[in-house]
Design a protein around this motif. Structure first.
Motif, PDB file in Angstrom:
ATOM      1  N   VAL A   1       0.831  -1.205   0.000  1.00  0.00           N
ATOM      2  CA  VAL A   1       0.000   0.000   0.000  1.00  0.00           C
ATOM      3  C   VAL A   1       0.869   1.260   0.000  1.00  0.00           C
ATOM      4  O   VAL A   1       0.612   2.208  -0.745  1.00  0.00           O
TER       5      VAL A   1
ATOM      6  N   SER B   1       0.824   3.527  -3.448  1.00  0.00           N
ATOM      7  CA  SER B   1       0.284   4.883  -3.315  1.00  0.00           C
ATOM      8  C   SER B   1       1.357   5.952  -3.465  1.00  0.00           C
ATOM      9  O   SER B   1       1.055   7.109  -3.787  1.00  0.00           O
TER      10      SER B   1
ATOM     11  N   LEU C   1       2.874   7.183  -0.998  1.00  0.00           N
ATOM     12  CA  LEU C   1       2.647   8.129   0.092  1.00  0.00           C
ATOM     13  C   LEU C   1       3.939   8.615   0.733  1.00  0.00           C
ATOM     14  O   LEU C   1       4.146   9.818   0.908  1.00  0.00           O
TER      15      LEU C   1
ATOM     16  N   ILE D   1      -4.691  10.528  -3.869  1.00  0.00           N
ATOM     17  CA  ILE D   1      -4.393   9.100  -3.681  1.00  0.00           C
ATOM     18  C   ILE D   1      -5.373   8.427  -2.728  1.00  0.00           C
ATOM     19  O   ILE D   1      -5.410   7.206  -2.632  1.00  0.00           O
ATOM     20  N   ALA D   2      -6.172   9.224  -1.997  1.00  0.00           N
ATOM     21  CA  ALA D   2      -7.092   8.660  -1.010  1.00  0.00           C
ATOM     22  C   ALA D   2      -8.286   7.992  -1.686  1.00  0.00           C
ATOM     23  O   ALA D   2      -8.733   8.420  -2.760  1.00  0.00           O
TER      24      ALA D   2
ATOM     25  N   LYS E   1      -7.980   6.912   3.550  1.00  0.00           N
ATOM     26  CA  LYS E   1      -7.975   5.472   3.354  1.00  0.00           C
ATOM     27  C   LYS E   1      -7.220   5.152   2.081  1.00  0.00           C
ATOM     28  O   LYS E   1      -7.431   5.772   1.028  1.00  0.00           O
ATOM     29  N   LEU E   2      -6.315   4.189   2.187  1.00  0.00           N
ATOM     30  CA  LEU E   2      -5.557   3.692   1.033  1.00  0.00           C
ATOM     31  C   LEU E   2      -5.854   2.211   0.907  1.00  0.00           C
ATOM     32  O   LEU E   2      -5.500   1.430   1.789  1.00  0.00           O
TER      33      LEU E   2
END
Length: 200
Positions: free
Chosen positions: A28, A32, A34, A83-84, A109-110
């Motif tokens: 994740v 993503s 992130l 990206i959420a 939330k991912l």
């Protein structure tokens, strides 16, 4: 599994070869982007998942450092919404207990994971959550699977993470401050202290 958790890179290496949930968390983060998007803010994955004491509803935690919280939100809102899941983010400002500075969190939330990004004008390595995880990881390496089982048992019974560790160690007072103070000990000193107080 042994290994240092002092840098984001080391935490990610740990996740990449960990249990199923840890590997899923790794994917994740990677998919993503992130941590890369927040790299300028010293992004660091923390919490219960890297040290394998998470529960099914646990979230993924990311620490960041920013001098100005409002500027961080203004600069990152669009990226994080991008990206959420469903483009939804929730921002919350607050004053931390345990003698730390103001903070802002962003919840999103991912995939199937809830994620909380915690930002302070405090270097990540000095933030409580970072210090807590370093101590907790060191203790779990000392205690082995028996320690993991006991902490999970307490968490399943409703205990928060730091109070659970403080209970096992027989610490009195504010568990968040007590656990932070243990981070000042060298690993050998911490282990000697823990061996004399463990309650399981």
């Amino acid at each position: 599994m042994n290994g240092m958790m002092d840098t984001a890179e080391n935490v990610m290496k740990h996740l990449s070869v960990g249990n199923q949930r840890q590997q899923d968390a790794y994917r994740v983060f990677q998919d993503s982007g992130l941590l890369a998007k927040l790299a300028a803010y010293s992004s660091y994955p923390t919490g219960t998942v890297p040290i394998d004491i998470d529960l099914p509803d646990s979230d993924l935690d990311v620490l960041c450092y920013a001098d100005d919280l409002k500027t961080f939100q203004a600069e990152q809102s669009g990226q994080l919404e991008g990206i959420a899941l469903n483009g939804r983010t929730q921002w919350t400002y607050g004053i931390s207990v345990s003698d730390q500075k103001a903070y802002v969190t962003c919840e999103l939330k991912l995939g199937s994971w809830p994620v909380e990004i915690f930002v302070q004008a405090v270097p990540v390595e000095q933030q409580n959550a970072y210090l807590h995880m370093q101590v907790e990881w060191s203790l779990l390496q000392l205690w082995g699977e028996a320690g993991h089982r006991e902490i999970r048992r307490l968490k399943q019974a409703g205990w928060k993470t730091e109070p659970a560790f403080a209970h096992v160690l027989g610490l009195e007072g504010n568990p968040y401050i007590e656990m932070r103070d243990l981070a000042e000990l060298k690993e050998q000193e911490l282990w000697e202290f823990a061996r004399s107080r463990v309650t399981f």
